[in-house]
Design a protein around this motif. Structure first.
Motif, PDB file in Angstrom:
ATOM      1  N   THR A 221       0.946  -1.106   0.186  1.00 26.47           N
ATOM      2  CA  THR A 221       0.217  -0.190   0.340  1.00 26.47           C
ATOM      3  C   THR A 221       0.863   1.139   0.507  1.00 26.47           C
ATOM      4  OG1 THR A 221      -0.276  -0.488   2.470  1.00 26.47           O
ATOM      5  CG2 THR A 221      -2.013  -1.404   1.246  1.00 26.47           C
ATOM      6  N   ARG A 222       2.046   0.998  -0.129  1.00 24.71           N
ATOM      7  CA  ARG A 222       3.280   2.206  -0.381  1.00 24.71           C
ATOM      8  C   ARG A 222       2.955   3.191  -1.424  1.00 24.71           C
ATOM      9  NH1 ARG A 222       9.247   1.873  -0.179  1.00 24.71           N
ATOM     10  NH2 ARG A 222       8.726   0.757  -1.695  1.00 24.71           N
ATOM     11  N   ARG A 223       2.617   4.498  -1.781  1.00 28.51           N
ATOM     12  CA  ARG A 223       1.954   5.806  -2.122  1.00 28.51           C
ATOM     13  C   ARG A 223       3.040   6.666  -1.726  1.00 28.51           C
ATOM     14  NH1 ARG A 223       0.375   1.763  -3.809  1.00 28.51           N
ATOM     15  NH2 ARG A 223      -2.026   0.959  -4.501  1.00 28.51           N
ATOM     16  N   PHE A 224       4.007   7.043  -2.962  1.00 29.01           N
ATOM     17  CA  PHE A 224       4.805   8.495  -2.455  1.00 29.01           C
ATOM     18  C   PHE A 224       3.753   9.341  -3.320  1.00 29.01           C
ATOM     19  CE2 PHE A 224       7.684   5.305  -3.179  1.00 29.01           C
ATOM     20  CZ  PHE A 224       8.819   4.938  -2.496  1.00 29.01           C
ATOM     21  N   GLU A 225       3.937  10.861  -1.827  1.00 24.41           N
ATOM     22  CA  GLU A 225       2.874  11.976  -2.252  1.00 24.41           C
ATOM     23  C   GLU A 225       3.787  12.517  -2.821  1.00 24.41           C
ATOM     24  OE1 GLU A 225      -0.085  10.811  -1.424  1.00 24.41           O
ATOM     25  OE2 GLU A 225       0.084   9.503  -0.142  1.00 24.41           O
ATOM     26  N   SER A 226       2.935  13.981  -3.300  1.00 20.98           N
ATOM     27  CA  SER A 226       3.445  14.807  -4.475  1.00 20.98           C
ATOM     28  C   SER A 226       4.440  15.860  -3.189  1.00 20.98           C
ATOM     29  CB  SER A 226       1.908  15.846  -5.231  1.00 20.98           C
ATOM     30  OG  SER A 226       1.671  16.013  -3.524  1.00 20.98           O
ATOM     31  N   GLY A 227       4.100  15.581  -1.799  1.00 24.08           N
ATOM     32  CA  GLY A 227       5.188  16.660  -1.178  1.00 24.08           C
ATOM     33  C   GLY A 227       6.455  15.674  -0.441  1.00 24.08           C
ATOM     34  N   GLY A 228       5.986  14.425  -0.904  1.00 26.33           N
ATOM     35  CA  GLY A 228       7.511  13.731  -0.628  1.00 26.33           C
ATOM     36  C   GLY A 228       7.668  12.960   0.496  1.00 26.33           C
ATOM     37  N   GLY A 229       6.195  12.763   0.885  1.00 23.23           N
ATOM     38  CA  GLY A 229       5.613  11.733   2.030  1.00 23.23           C
ATOM     39  C   GLY A 229       5.522  10.148   1.300  1.00 23.23           C
ATOM     40  N   VAL A 230       4.730  10.026   2.479  1.00 25.60           N
ATOM     41  CA  VAL A 230       4.846   8.343   1.485  1.00 25.60           C
ATOM     42  C   VAL A 230       3.387   8.340   2.915  1.00 25.60           C
ATOM     43  CG1 VAL A 230       5.962   5.919   2.442  1.00 25.60           C
ATOM     44  CG2 VAL A 230       7.378   7.495   1.609  1.00 25.60           C
ATOM     45  N   SER A 231       2.479   7.098   2.573  1.00 19.36           N
ATOM     46  CA  SER A 231       2.154   6.601   2.579  1.00 19.36           C
ATOM     47  C   SER A 231       1.106   5.884   2.619  1.00 19.36           C
ATOM     48  CB  SER A 231       0.295   7.302   1.971  1.00 19.36           C
ATOM     49  OG  SER A 231       0.154   7.303   0.649  1.00 19.36           O
ATOM     50  N   PHE A 232       0.818   5.429   3.539  1.00 19.13           N
ATOM     51  CA  PHE A 232       0.231   3.887   3.501  1.00 19.13           C
ATOM     52  C   PHE A 232      -1.511   3.247   3.587  1.00 19.13           C
ATOM     53  CE2 PHE A 232       4.761   4.095   4.851  1.00 19.13           C
ATOM     54  CZ  PHE A 232       4.574   3.192   4.026  1.00 19.13           C
ATOM     55  N   ARG A 233      -2.050   3.929   2.848  1.00 17.49           N
ATOM     56  CA  ARG A 233      -3.522   3.497   3.246  1.00 17.49           C
ATOM     57  C   ARG A 233      -4.235   2.943   2.516  1.00 17.49           C
ATOM     58  NH1 ARG A 233      -2.394   8.554   0.482  1.00 17.49           N
ATOM     59  NH2 ARG A 233      -3.551  10.426   1.666  1.00 17.49           N
ATOM     60  N   HIS A 234      -4.973   2.201   4.207  1.00 15.66           N
ATOM     61  CA  HIS A 234      -5.648   0.954   3.799  1.00 15.66           C
ATOM     62  C   HIS A 234      -4.435  -0.262   4.220  1.00 15.66           C
ATOM     63  CE1 HIS A 234      -9.355   3.181   2.965  1.00 15.66           C
ATOM     64  NE2 HIS A 234      -8.514   2.732   1.736  1.00 15.66           N
ATOM     65  N   HIS A 235      -3.771  -0.270   4.621  1.00 14.02           N
ATOM     66  CA  HIS A 235      -2.111  -0.774   5.109  1.00 14.02           C
ATOM     67  C   HIS A 235      -3.366  -2.668   6.304  1.00 14.02           C
ATOM     68  CE1 HIS A 235      -1.196   1.595   8.501  1.00 14.02           C
ATOM     69  NE2 HIS A 235      -0.132  -0.021   8.998  1.00 14.02           N
ATOM     70  N   ASP A 236      -3.646  -1.791   7.370  1.00 15.47           N
ATOM     71  CA  ASP A 236      -4.129  -2.868   8.086  1.00 15.47           C
ATOM     72  C   ASP A 236      -5.192  -3.780   7.290  1.00 15.47           C
ATOM     73  OD1 ASP A 236      -6.146  -0.701   7.303  1.00 15.47           O
ATOM     74  OD2 ASP A 236      -7.196   0.438   8.542  1.00 15.47           O
ATOM     75  N   VAL A 237      -6.139  -3.336   6.372  1.00 13.89           N
ATOM     76  CA  VAL A 237      -7.052  -4.268   5.793  1.00 13.89           C
ATOM     77  C   VAL A 237      -6.172  -5.108   4.827  1.00 13.89           C
ATOM     78  CG1 VAL A 237      -9.629  -4.200   4.206  1.00 13.89           C
ATOM     79  CG2 VAL A 237      -8.839  -2.469   5.929  1.00 13.89           C
ATOM     80  N   VAL A 238      -5.266  -4.816   4.138  1.00 10.82           N
ATOM     81  CA  VAL A 238      -4.031  -4.961   3.519  1.00 10.82           C
ATOM     82  C   VAL A 238      -3.443  -6.153   4.422  1.00 10.82           C
ATOM     83  CG1 VAL A 238      -2.855  -5.399   1.898  1.00 10.82           C
ATOM     84  CG2 VAL A 238      -4.412  -3.530   1.220  1.00 10.82           C
ATOM     85  N   GLY A 239      -3.506  -5.759   5.451  1.00  9.19           N
ATOM     86  CA  GLY A 239      -2.381  -7.004   6.064  1.00  9.19           C
ATOM     87  C   GLY A 239      -3.013  -7.978   7.182  1.00  9.19           C
TER      88      GLY A 239
END
Length: 475
Positions: free
Chosen positions: A301-319
């Motif tokens: 679920t790792r995604r690189f955001e436009s501001g340079g950050g990293v997000s992991f949306r819904h990693h709980d469900v996928v995990g």
């Protein structure tokens, strides 16, 4: 009375049955030795719950020797040379001297019986388990320096590591298990062999691998065991989701990688286990394994955001899905799979509570969704705080304290653990004058949602509420 062998530390003792059995075998002209874990545990000043013996007698000769002495025996392990015996409250196993080996394709060991204790000891997994006490004399037999290795906290193999792991690849898992249980360090040759031969673990049955994994996770030093699995490549076979975490930075860059964070959460969760009288007696595999697996959804679920950050949306469900799939592959029971995957799915639910606050409805849903895993969820959520920012850690800790206090208050008022709709199915059918079917289910869910949002109401009010809902359905 129990026996304390000479040269062993205080606290090391043997039950009467050990020497009595030795005398029984000697009277019939056979050798008998206490072997393996029970002998190792004597040097650690503790009594092993298992009593394992080895002998030059064949399975048939073992049965003849204990006839009339044992209260019962069983030969379910006869093909492997093992006979089970019960005398009084003691259950013991006696195994003919043997050697086991796997061929390159088989999942089952090939067994060859022997007639010599030395040959039996050299085929055992590690030197600390290749010690024996001859019976009834209590003479220590330690040809491979197991005592020295135990004192040095060193894990070696009696034969070469390659020979040992070729005989039974599961021994590589045991090395990691002993690192976890006893805090032992594997020697360089053992580590090298584990790394070179890790793929051989694939021929071992999932059930045997699972049992070693459970013991590892429940050990005193689980981080050491998991680290050894990952460093040698064994985790790529057993738990590939865990080494994958090393490639994933967390969103706050608090750790070098999510892998190290997960190991810290595992340790912190173990520290929050209770004694036998508490709600989560340790060691608790479900809590610990959920702690280890809680972030395995992040790589996908790792995604690189436009501001340079990293997000992991819904990693709980996928995990949770990945955890369920892995535990099914390892042949875990349905209840353990349900419990661990549910904890992984819910481990992020708390976040946001401190900033936004929760309604009573949200608190009810939190408790209801956690169900019988609530006490473990409390501990998993607290363990997931690994930030070095003390102010933030304190804020989260206080927020969870507040949540637990609110749960306690609502639980006292409303019996949160037993939340049900205002009316049951029979009452719904009577009020609406409908037969069993989808309508009853819809009405049930409506009343449950209302119960969650607004708390309990009198039965008469619930009947009027249901009738009002029903009239709206008809329009």
């Amino acid at each position: 009375m129990p026996y304390l062998p000479a040269g062993f530390p205080d606290g090391a003792w043997l039950p009467d049955v050990v020497v009595e059995l030795g005398e029984q075998f000697a009277a019939h002209g056979f050798e008998l030795s206490l072997v393996g874990g029970p002998v190792r545990d004597l040097f650690l000043g503790r009594t092993s719950p298992d009593l394992d013996f080895t002998t030059d007698a064949t399975p048939d000769e073992i049965i003849a020797t204990v006839h009339g002495w044992a209260d019962a025996h069983w030969d379910i392990g006869r093909d492997f040379g093992t006979i089970g015996i019960r005398r009084g409250d003691d259950t013991i196993e006696v195994t003919t001297y043997r050697a086991e080996a796997y061929d390159l394709t088989s999942r089952k060991p090939q067994v060859h019986f022997g007639r010599d204790l030395g040959d039996d000891l050299v085929r055992r997994d590690f030197t600390v388990n290749a010690m024996a006490l001859r019976l009834p004399s209590l003479e220590l037999v330690d040809p491979h320096g197991g005592v020295r290795d135990l004192v040095a906290k060193r894990l070696r193999t009696p034969a070469t590591a390659e020979e040992s792991f070729s005989d039974d690849p599961l021994r590589m898992m045991r090395a990691a298990r002993f690192a976890s249980q006893l805090g032992l360090e594997v020697t360089d040759d053992v580590r090298e062999a584990m790394t070179a031969m890790s793929a051989r673990l694939e021929i071992v049955s999932a059930e045997r691998v699972r049992e070693e994994l459970v013991k590892l996770i429940c050990g005193q030093y689980p981080r050491r065991g998991v680290d050894l699995l990952v460093e040698t490549g064994l985790a790529d076979v057993v738990l590939p989701e865990i080494p994958a975490l090393r490639l994933t930075d967390d969103e706050h860059r608090r750790h070098k990688d999510v892998y190290q964070h997960s190991l810290q959460v595992l340790e912190q969760a173990a520290d929050l286990e209770t004694d036998a009288e508490g709600p989560v007696p340790g060691p608790d595999f479900v809590l610990r394994f959920a702690a280890l697996m809680h972030d395995v959804g992040k790589p996908k679920t790792r995604r690189f955001e436009s501001g340079g950050g990293v997000s992991f949306r819904h990693h709980d469900v996928v995990g949770a899905k990945l955890t369920r799939k892995r535990m099914q592959a390892l042949r875990f029971d349905k209840e353990s799979i349900r419990a661990v995957s549910r904890l992984v799915e819910l481990h992020m639910r708390f976040y946001g509570y401190g900033e936004a606050g929760w309604t009573d409805s949200a608190v009810r849903r939190y408790v209801t969704d956690a169900g019988d895993q609530l006490e473990r969820l409390h501990r998993l959520t607290r363990s997931d705080v690994t930030t070095r920012n003390r102010r933030k850690a304190a804020r989260l800790d206080h927020a969870y304290d507040d949540l637990e206090e609110r749960i306690a208050v609502l639980a006292e008022q409303e019996e949160l653990a037993k939340i049900r709709p205002h009316l049951d199915g029979e009452q719904i059918m009577a009020v609406l004058d409908v037969p069993p079917g989808p309508t009853v289910g819809k009405a049930y869910r409506f009343l449950l949602d209302h119960r969650m949002e607004h708390g309990p109401i009198p039965e008469d009010d619930a009947v009027e509420l249901l009738r009002s809902w029903w009239s709206e359905q008809a329009t």
